[in-house]
Design an enzyme around this catalytic site. Structure first.
Site, PDB file in Angstrom:
ATOM      1  N   PHE A 221      34.685 -31.996 -20.648  1.00 49.34           N
ATOM      2  CA  PHE A 221      33.852 -30.915 -21.207  1.00 49.34           C
ATOM      3  C   PHE A 221      34.540 -30.144 -22.323  1.00 49.34           C
ATOM      4  O   PHE A 221      34.152 -29.034 -22.652  1.00 49.34           O
ATOM      5  CB  PHE A 221      33.415 -29.935 -20.106  1.00 49.34           C
ATOM      6  CG  PHE A 221      32.849 -30.585 -18.885  1.00 49.34           C
ATOM      7  CD1 PHE A 221      31.795 -31.476 -18.979  1.00 49.34           C
ATOM      8  CD2 PHE A 221      33.381 -30.328 -17.626  1.00 49.34           C
ATOM      9  CE1 PHE A 221      31.271 -32.090 -17.861  1.00 49.34           C
ATOM     10  CE2 PHE A 221      32.857 -30.945 -16.496  1.00 49.34           C
ATOM     11  CZ  PHE A 221      31.806 -31.823 -16.607  1.00 49.34           C
ATOM     12  N   LEU A 595      21.103 -44.957 -27.683  1.00 49.06           N
ATOM     13  CA  LEU A 595      21.818 -46.220 -27.503  1.00 49.06           C
ATOM     14  C   LEU A 595      21.627 -46.795 -26.113  1.00 49.06           C
ATOM     15  O   LEU A 595      21.565 -48.012 -25.938  1.00 49.06           O
ATOM     16  CB  LEU A 595      23.310 -46.009 -27.786  1.00 49.06           C
ATOM     17  CG  LEU A 595      23.638 -45.516 -29.200  1.00 49.06           C
ATOM     18  CD1 LEU A 595      25.113 -45.195 -29.324  1.00 49.06           C
ATOM     19  CD2 LEU A 595      23.224 -46.552 -30.234  1.00 49.06           C
ATOM     20  N   THR A 599      22.403 -43.836 -19.671  1.00 51.07           N
ATOM     21  CA  THR A 599      23.580 -42.986 -19.841  1.00 51.07           C
ATOM     22  C   THR A 599      23.246 -41.729 -20.638  1.00 51.07           C
ATOM     23  O   THR A 599      23.825 -40.668 -20.411  1.00 51.07           O
ATOM     24  CB  THR A 599      24.720 -43.766 -20.520  1.00 51.07           C
ATOM     25  OG1 THR A 599      24.266 -44.266 -21.786  1.00 51.07           O
ATOM     26  CG2 THR A 599      25.183 -44.928 -19.665  1.00 51.07           C
ATOM     27  N   GLU A 670      26.011 -32.786 -25.671  1.00 50.29           N
ATOM     28  CA  GLU A 670      26.068 -31.326 -25.668  1.00 50.29           C
ATOM     29  C   GLU A 670      24.707 -30.694 -25.918  1.00 50.29           C
ATOM     30  O   GLU A 670      24.479 -29.548 -25.553  1.00 50.29           O
ATOM     31  CB  GLU A 670      27.105 -30.853 -26.695  1.00 50.29           C
ATOM     32  CG  GLU A 670      28.485 -31.399 -26.364  1.00 50.29           C
ATOM     33  CD  GLU A 670      29.580 -30.910 -27.293  1.00 50.29           C
ATOM     34  OE1 GLU A 670      29.267 -30.499 -28.430  1.00 50.29           O
ATOM     35  OE2 GLU A 670      30.751 -30.949 -26.892  1.00 50.29           O
TER      36      GLU A 670
END
Length: 710
Positions: A221, A595, A599, A670
């Protein structure tokens, strides 16, 4: 790809690398018990005589150490102490327990100095920090003061966000081993090349003498962007002990010895016409850091998000003697939007406009501060409209009027914004005689799916299945990538792999005697005209290796690249206790080509979860007398658990951005947190009629203000 290893416990994290070096000893870090001052004396006698002790390293015995380019404070303190729990020694012993016991015997006497620990007090002395993230700390367009004074409808409010901790699952941990004058560190680090550079600088050794290895990371993070004290102390301890040493920071040290997201105090002023057009917008933010540190860039998104002819933004930095403030998921935008998107909700209410309609009216397709610069893609309005339809926004009631049994129910919305950044990224690709493609790059995987999307890229470029691709990451002996941070990792690193694969395709075509321009790579074959040859045949005489990097032109002069989204939240607030429960969440994101939807969704729901934490519970409590974070463990520092988070829906707009990269993708890691806190706050207001501008929104800020309906 890495999921199966993590779920079976076969993906070793740094502290578990028992196999990488023989005869490992254990280091235990001793942290300063004052926040500012100096070490008057340090008695190591009893500790050196303790069972199992191999070596003790302090600033006095370590020799001259640089602090590197990216650290604000020294990673090994002494004699000056710059913050609480700054490392002052590492004790190395045969076992962890022996090292910990011996560290407790080190007697340190301190001379304390008066420090500054309270942002509200230090704010008065805050100064201009200069450029921030490559942008000026303050901007002005038009006549903000005059336009705001003349605006028929005005908002002038102040907001506060507290200090936040990264609280990642895996602590900072490293194993170090020397071979002559060369050191290898197996660590947990997001940016391998930065870490190599700073460790070399700190130790005063050539960069080529330092190797960092970090194939798996248990969360970062932003807290593992930079070299941390445990990596340095493992290297120093190993040099002193003459054998491999492993060091992990304890959980309390993770809160006070590493970086955190700084607290902010923000003021937002908006002036608008009766029909909802913003004529003036001003955003100021104050935050604190150690001397030579930087501010939390909480106003940067306000420069780009909404149109207004008269504008003003300003960042101010106060000196605080707390542990270093630095990057945490969406630095700047995350706390900035926690204020701005509440202010937009408040202004919409003043105008009698739906909050979505208010944002639509003030949308722009060009940079509001530089109108000649258009956005490469900007689908904010579409994100808001699709989100409203999917969420059932038309069923939203008036504040404090919707009830479900014991719960007051409300809906909130906020815009999501995060700039799209790209960095040069390189990769090496190898084809062997079995048709296997191996990709090597120092890119890292912090739980984001880097292994998977890099494998996908190589498989598609070389025309093979995923089972024919091997991905090796996180080693400084591999080509330098963008690394993981700033949501630039996925787009940049896959573009670097793309570039290397283009070069490998050319080499394959040359070996097979075909024209690379019209060759088709598919199904494990290379086709050109009527000819089809197995890909593996190109490597029968030996492996083919290609290495290349993607470098990005300066599109920023002509176009602004950003990512956009919308967050919708429904909450219930208990009529008796003011307890807040999130009932539903939805995000719609516009971030170029996605992409890998699985995920990418994982990244967004992770950001949404962190946003709920920031809205409702996360706060590092500062002891303003002694200068440290009191709740420095995972019992006192509360983060969301499964019971706090309902089902989350995520939708991606079907778009590509050719200006971004050859992948036409952008980051989402983010974007998922940006705006979530404000959406929760706005939903609470819609449920109760209570406006809270001081995060986190705990029940004590609601209880005495609950409506009569409660």
């Amino acid at each position: 790809i890495d999921g199966k290893y993590k779920t079976t416990g076969t993906a070793p994290y740094a502290y578990e690398r028992h196999d990488v070096a023989a005869n490992q000893a254990y280091g235990y870090v001793l942290g300063a018990t004052i926040a500012k001052g100096r070490i008057a004396s340090m008695d190591l006698g009893a500790a050196k005589a303790a069972p199992g002790v191999v070596a003790i390293v302090t600033a006095e015995t370590a020799g001259k150490l640089d602090k590197g380019k990216l650290n604000t404070a020294n990673l090994l303190g002494g004699p000056q102490i710059q913050h609480y729990h700054q490392a002052v020694a590492v004790v190395v012993a045969e076992t962890f327990e022996q090292a910990r016991a011996a560290a407790a015997l080190v007697k340190v006497r301190y001379s304390t100095s008066k420090g500054a620990f309270d942002l509200a007090v230090a704010k008065a002395g805050a100064t201009d920090p200069g450029d921030v993230q490559g942008s000026p700390s303050a901007t002005a367009v038009g006549d903000f003061t005059g336009a705001f004074a003349a605006a028929p409808v005005k908002l002038d409010e102040r907001y506060a966000t507290p200090d936040h901790a990264h609280a990642m699952m895996e602590p900072c941990a490293s194993v170090a081993s020397w071979d002559g004058d060369k050191v290898t560190v197996w660590t947990s680090n997001q940016m391998i090349d930065w870490g190599v550079r700073d460790l070399a600088l700190t130790l005063g050794v050539p960069k080529e003498n330092v190797r960092l290895v970090s194939p798996f990371i248990g969360g970062g993070f932003g807290g593992k962007l930079f070299l941390r004290s445990e990596a340095l102390l493992a290297a120093l301890g190993a040099r002193a002990a003459g054998r491999a040493v492993k060091v992990a920071l304890t959980r309390p040290q993770m809160f006070n010895n590493t970086t955190h997201r700084p607290a902010t105090l923000q003021r937002i002023r908006i002036g608008a016409t009766q029909d909802g057009r913003i004529t003036a917008i001003g955003h100021e933010s104050w935050s604190g850091d150690l001397p030579e540190g930087g501010p939390e860039a909480a106003v940067l998104q306000t420069r780009l998000l909404y149109a207004a002819p008269n504008r003003m933004t300003a960042l101010r930095l106060a000196v605080l003697d707390l542990p270093e403030g630095n990057a945490m998921r969406a630095p700047g935008e995350a706390p900035g939007l926690m204020a701005l998107e509440v202010a937009m909700d408040e202004m919409a209410e003043k105008l009698g406009l739906d909050p979505i309609r208010f944002r639509e009216i003030n949308d722009t397709q060009v940079d509001p501060e530089k109108p000649s610069r258009a956005f490469s893609q900007r689908s904010l309005v579409e994100c808001l409209r699709q989100g409203a339809e999917r969420f059932g926004w038309d069923k939203r009631g008036k504040p404090g009027q919707v009830r479900d049994g014991r719960w007051l129910v409300g809906m909130g919305v906020a815009a999501a914004f995060r700039n799209n950044m790209v960095l040069k990224s390189a990769a090496r690709v190898r084809l062997d005689s079995k048709g296997m493609v191996t990709v090597e790059t120092d890119m890292t995987d912090i739980g984001t799916g880097s292994y998977t999307i890099i494998a996908q890229t190589a498989a598609e470029m070389m025309g093979v299945g995923l089972d024919k691709v091997i991905v090796r990451l996180g080693d400084s002996t591999f080509p330098v990538s963008a690394g993981s941070g700033g949501q630039f990792g996925a787009n940049s690193s896959t573009a670097g792999v793309y570039a290397a694969c283009v070069k490998l395709r050319e080499a394959v075509a040359g070996k097979l005697g075909v024209n690379s321009a019209d060759a088709v790579f598919a199904d494990g074959q290379v086709r050109s005209g009527n000819r089809a040859v197995p890909l593996a045949e190109a490597a029968t005489a030996g492996d083919l290796v290609a290495e290349d990097a993607i470098e990005f032109g300066d599109f920023g002069k002509t176009h602004q690249q950003s990512t956009f989204g919308s967050h919708f939240v429904e909450v219930g607030v208990d009529v008796a206790t003011a307890e807040v429960r999130v009932r539903r969440m939805l995000a719609v994101c516009a971030a170029g080509r996605i992409l890998n939807p699985k995920t990418a969704r994982s990244q967004v729901i992770g950001g949404m979860t962190m946003g709920v934490g920031a809205a409702l519970m996360e706060e590092l409590a500062v002891d303003t007398k002694r200068g440290y974070f009191v709740n420095h463990d995972l019992a006192g520092y509360e983060v969301p658990v499964h019971a706090d988070i309902p089902h989350q829906e995520v939708f991606f707009l079907d778009e590509v951005d050719p200006m971004s990269s050859p992948m036409k993708a952008k980051g989402v890691g983010e974007l998922g947190i940006c705006g979530v806190g404000a959406a929760v706050a706005n939903a609470i207001h819609n449920a109760t009629g209570i406006r809270v501008r001081d995060y986190p929104i705990t029940l004590d800020k609601l209880l005495n203000r609950m409506p009569d309906a409660a």
